[in-house]
Write an enzyme that holds these catalytic residues in place. Structure first.
Site, PDB file in Angstrom:
ATOM      1  N   THR A 116     -25.051 -23.319 -19.209  1.00 47.17           N
ATOM      2  CA  THR A 116     -25.273 -21.967 -18.709  1.00 47.17           C
ATOM      3  C   THR A 116     -26.658 -21.444 -19.035  1.00 47.17           C
ATOM      4  O   THR A 116     -27.256 -20.721 -18.230  1.00 47.17           O
ATOM      5  CB  THR A 116     -24.202 -21.014 -19.296  1.00 47.17           C
ATOM      6  OG1 THR A 116     -22.927 -21.438 -18.816  1.00 47.17           O
ATOM      7  CG2 THR A 116     -24.434 -19.587 -18.883  1.00 47.17           C
ATOM      8  N   ASP A 147     -23.595 -29.306 -15.953  1.00 47.48           N
ATOM      9  CA  ASP A 147     -22.609 -28.412 -16.562  1.00 47.48           C
ATOM     10  C   ASP A 147     -21.894 -29.282 -17.590  1.00 47.48           C
ATOM     11  O   ASP A 147     -21.388 -30.368 -17.247  1.00 47.48           O
ATOM     12  CB  ASP A 147     -21.637 -27.930 -15.466  1.00 47.48           C
ATOM     13  CG  ASP A 147     -20.647 -26.898 -15.991  1.00 47.48           C
ATOM     14  OD1 ASP A 147     -20.023 -27.154 -17.034  1.00 47.48           O
ATOM     15  OD2 ASP A 147     -20.496 -25.854 -15.348  1.00 47.48           O
ATOM     16  N   SER A 148     -21.836 -28.837 -18.831  1.00 52.07           N
ATOM     17  CA  SER A 148     -21.330 -29.738 -19.883  1.00 52.07           C
ATOM     18  C   SER A 148     -19.849 -30.029 -19.751  1.00 52.07           C
ATOM     19  O   SER A 148     -19.309 -30.862 -20.482  1.00 52.07           O
ATOM     20  CB  SER A 148     -21.638 -29.192 -21.277  1.00 52.07           C
ATOM     21  OG  SER A 148     -20.704 -28.209 -21.664  1.00 52.07           O
ATOM     22  N   GLN A 185      -2.514 -28.296 -35.392  1.00 48.80           N
ATOM     23  CA  GLN A 185      -2.746 -27.402 -34.254  1.00 48.80           C
ATOM     24  C   GLN A 185      -3.254 -26.037 -34.738  1.00 48.80           C
ATOM     25  O   GLN A 185      -3.739 -25.248 -33.935  1.00 48.80           O
ATOM     26  CB  GLN A 185      -1.473 -27.222 -33.440  1.00 48.80           C
ATOM     27  CG  GLN A 185      -1.090 -28.486 -32.708  1.00 48.80           C
ATOM     28  CD  GLN A 185       0.027 -28.286 -31.703  1.00 48.80           C
ATOM     29  OE1 GLN A 185       0.296 -27.185 -31.261  1.00 48.80           O
ATOM     30  NE2 GLN A 185       0.672 -29.371 -31.341  1.00 48.80           N
TER      31      GLN A 185
HETATM   32  N1  ASP Z   1     -19.674 -24.565 -18.068  1.00 53.73           N
HETATM   33  C1  ASP Z   1     -20.848 -24.283 -18.878  1.00 53.73           C
HETATM   34  C2  ASP Z   1     -21.247 -25.553 -19.567  1.00 53.73           C
HETATM   35  O1  ASP Z   1     -20.594 -25.965 -20.486  1.00 53.73           O
HETATM   36  C3  ASP Z   1     -20.537 -23.218 -19.874  1.00 53.73           C
HETATM   37  C4  ASP Z   1     -21.679 -22.820 -20.765  1.00 53.73           C
HETATM   38  O2  ASP Z   1     -22.681 -23.455 -20.898  1.00 53.73           O
HETATM   39  O3  ASP Z   1     -21.555 -21.727 -21.405  1.00 53.73           O
HETATM   40  O4  ASP Z   1     -22.206 -26.173 -19.188  1.00 53.73           O
END
Ligand code: ASP
Length: 351
Positions: A20, A68-69, A284
């Site tokens: 992001t 996007d991770s 958990q």
């Molecule tokens: N979906 C994004 C990612 O993991 C979320 C983020 O970076 O905040 O690349």
């Protein structure tokens, strides 16, 4: 001078992978974007002069294919670790900019791959893109650079929301809050106070000889993450465990390490252990760890041969098991290393 001829030994290498922090809008929502070096420079130039002056020198390495991770895999973590290992002597510290979704997994894997660090590797990102209104990206960049210049840090850390966490203890805790991460079983390693980094040295990983890099992210496909739910059926678990390509299991038990007293389920787990699959139990509950034997139902872990993951996060347990399975270890060595805190991933903090 370009990076190849420059003396960078007091500089920070910033590795941009996507996430992001560098995303831009598209008609389908946020997407990973490039040109990060100049965008980061423009953002940092907007800081007040006294804060700008305190920033260390840095050089940006941008992934040609920012992601996007949520699509990251252990292969990506292996590439990252190799990149840092290759340039390890050339920089004073490293910042990895990463999406938040799998950031804790990446930080854990880097910690196991880059053992014996003598300089900081700081993993960071943002909940909002760099150019968006009220973004946390700029303060996170400032903090990550500041922490990456701290010589007291010799480990992989997560810097986020003005706080510094041990990388292999961090978990994404908030979907949108700027704090982003928590480290439920280890205290903060540092904080930004008045835009300056403070490191709580007694909580940090101590110097332990020369680097012992083990560059392998591991094959995530060989380790299953098995989360119990009430009524879980032996035959469903068996479908996963009967696959010979599976070599390890992180089993997320109830509370302090309890399993259901279901003979069929316990039989499936016992058979998998007997066949040589390595099973590690974590809780958990996010706070605290497993202590098999507290309850009769927890005693079962020992009887079956499931190893205690102590208070490891599921992310750390999974990446540690995948990492160790990728090494050429005897079953005894693998077991011993699993039960040892290699980089501060397990064990209670005592002041
Ligand atoms: N979906 C994004 C990612 O993991 C979320 C983020 O970076 O905040 O690349």
């Amino acid at each position: 001078m370009n990076a190849a001829t420059q003396d960078t030994s007091s500089s920070i290498l910033v590795i941009y992978t996507g996430g992001t922090i560098g995303m831009r809008d598209s008609d389908r929502g946020l997407v990973a974007a490039g040109d990060f070096d100049s965008r980061m420079a423009a953002a940092l130039a907007s800081l007040p002069p006294d804060r700008r002056r305190r920033l260390p020198e840095y050089i940006v390495w941008e992934s040609p294919d920012p992601i996007d991770s949520s699509s990251a895999t252990p292969d990506d973590w292996a590439v990252l670790a190799a990149l840092i290992a290759d340039r390890y002597q050339d920089y004073a510290g490293f910042v990895v900019l990463h999406g938040t979704d799998t950031l804790a997994w990446c930080a854990s894997s880097l910690a196991f791959q880059l053992q014996g660090l003598s300089k900081p590797v700081i993993v960071s990102g943002a909940q909002k893109p760099l150019e968006s209104e009220n973004s946390d990206a700029l303060v996170n960049l400032e903090a990550a650079l500041a922490f990456a210049a701290q010589t007291a840090l010799r480990e992989v850390c997560v810097s986020f929301g003005g706080r510094l966490l041990r990388g292999c203890r961090a978990r994404k805790w908030y979907t949108a809050d700027a704090l982003g991460f928590e480290s439920p079983n280890w205290p903060l390693l540092g904080e930004m106070v008045d835009h300056s980094p403070i490191v709580y040295t007694p909580r940090c990983w101590p110097a332990r000889g020369a680097p012992r890099f083990e560059l392998a992210g591991g094959d995530a496909a060989v380790v299953i993450r098995l989360v119990l739910w009430p009524g879980i059926r032996a035959k469903d678990v068996a479908r996963w465990l009967d696959d010979d390509s599976q070599r390890g299991v992180v089993i997320e038990c109830w509370g302090s390490g309890n399993l259901p007293e279901d003979e069929a389920l316990l039989g499936v787990l016992a058979r998998a252990c007997a066949e040589g699959k390595v099973m590690v139990a974590v809780s958990q509950c996010p706070v605290g760890g497993v202590s098999p034997g507290t309850y009769a139902s927890g005693q079962t872990l020992n009887e079956i041969g499931i190893l205690s993951g102590d208070d490891m996060t599921p992310e750390a347990a999974h990446s540690k098991l995948a990492h160790l399975l990728a090494q050429d270890l005897s079953p005894g060595d693998l077991r011993q290393r699993l039960l040892t805190s290699l980089v501060g991933e397990s064990g209670a903090f005592t002041a």
